[in-house]
Scaffold this active site. Sequence first.
Site, PDB file in Angstrom:
ATOM      1  CD  GLU A   1     -16.891  32.520  72.747  1.00 21.68           C
ATOM      2  OE1 GLU A   1     -15.641  31.944  72.752  1.00 21.68           O
ATOM      3  OE2 GLU A   1     -16.849  33.680  72.955  1.00 21.68           O
TER       4      GLU A   1
ATOM      5  CD  GLU B   1      -7.460  37.675  75.084  1.00 22.08           C
ATOM      6  OE1 GLU B   1      -7.029  36.521  75.626  1.00 22.08           O
ATOM      7  OE2 GLU B   1      -8.089  37.941  74.151  1.00 22.08           O
TER       8      GLU B   1
ATOM      9  NE  ARG C   1     -13.026  40.142  78.346  1.00 21.79           N
ATOM     10  CZ  ARG C   1     -12.311  38.992  77.910  1.00 21.79           C
ATOM     11  NH1 ARG C   1     -10.985  39.082  77.737  1.00 21.79           N
ATOM     12  NH2 ARG C   1     -13.018  38.012  77.564  1.00 21.79           N
TER      13      ARG C   1
ATOM     14  CB  SER D   1      -6.757  38.139  70.698  1.00 24.65           C
ATOM     15  OG  SER D   1      -6.027  36.958  70.928  1.00 24.65           O
TER      16      SER D   1
ATOM     17  NE  ARG E   1     -11.376  36.147  81.428  1.00 22.59           N
ATOM     18  CZ  ARG E   1     -10.227  35.824  80.748  1.00 22.59           C
ATOM     19  NH1 ARG E   1      -9.480  36.645  80.336  1.00 22.59           N
ATOM     20  NH2 ARG E   1      -9.762  34.611  80.901  1.00 22.59           N
ATOM     21  CG  HIS E   2     -16.144  35.732  78.298  1.00 25.96           C
ATOM     22  ND1 HIS E   2     -15.489  35.090  79.433  1.00 25.96           N
ATOM     23  CD2 HIS E   2     -15.561  35.354  77.142  1.00 25.96           C
ATOM     24  CE1 HIS E   2     -14.298  34.528  78.721  1.00 25.96           C
ATOM     25  NE2 HIS E   2     -14.383  34.831  77.472  1.00 25.96           N
TER      26      HIS E   2
ATOM     27  NE  ARG F   1     -16.471  36.376  69.729  1.00 31.00           N
ATOM     28  CZ  ARG F   1     -15.384  36.458  70.158  1.00 31.00           C
ATOM     29  NH1 ARG F   1     -14.855  36.029  71.090  1.00 31.00           N
ATOM     30  NH2 ARG F   1     -14.579  37.081  69.197  1.00 31.00           N
TER      31      ARG F   1
END
Length: 261
Positions: free
Chosen positions: A36, A184, A235, A187, A42-43, A34
């Site tokens: 973004e 989170e 995560r 999802s 957490r990314h 990713r």
Amino acid sequence: MGRPACLAQSPQLPKQMAICADFDRVFEIGPVFRAENSYTHRHMCEFTGLDFEMAIFEHYFEVLDVIDALFLHIFNGLTTRCARDLAFIAAQYPFEPIVAKPTRITFAEGIKLLQENGYPDVDPLEDLNTELERRLGALVKERYGTDYYILYRFPQKIRPFYTMPCPDDPDYSNSFDVFIRGEEIISGAQRIHDPELLVERATACGVDVESIKAYVDSFRAGAPPHGGCGVGLERVVMLYAGLNNIRKTAMFPRDPKRLEP
Ligand code: ATP
């Protein structure tokens, strides 16, 4: 072929095509890349995605049932089989063990909980930011005594176009997120399996229908109702072990600032 192309980074569509081909349940574990928003705690630019998709017989809660059973099994296995490893982590980064009692609350109930506890202006149809998610996690812990819970029935407009609308209110959707300690980890949703409804939703969301033709066509020979989810492995590890940064869960965490190795 002289056409622009992109390298798909999500197993979402292939998973669904496998369901159309009559595989009842499918999963994939693999790297996800990713670009973004990777400057947060957490990314990362690369993480391990655990994805599954399954046919639904009566209600999309069947997907939630699988998730609850899977995570209780994982948590139980960690405490019984990995006590030594957890002690190593706790020696360096002390943490409170999580309490996991399968709990489901609707997005609307979550919003109400926030509105009654210091955030009266939270918009009931907008997504929660990190601060609100954490606050909600603390409120859920207080009220239901659990660090692990599922928030479901999200507003339709904040979910992808292929999410199944709620049969009783199209402003909401048959979708969910799973949280540990207010952040989170998963999802997921029931997906639209009717090609006409898919085209209608894509158009309403401004998606170029021609660009997703192969996807839509894969439902034309018949598809069972189905749903699934995506889990971020690092995560889960970060939140299970109460770590403050996802980079602590990977040996060579890839983020936008790491050029080497
Ligand atoms: P977020 O809102 O936290 O950015 P998302 O809604 O973009 O997540 P999905 O695209 O639905 O997440 O991905 C499913 C799961 O993959 C997330 O619940 C999370 O556990 C994990 N995940 C997503 N993006 C990242 C990332 N950049 N780094 C690590 N894990 C991630």
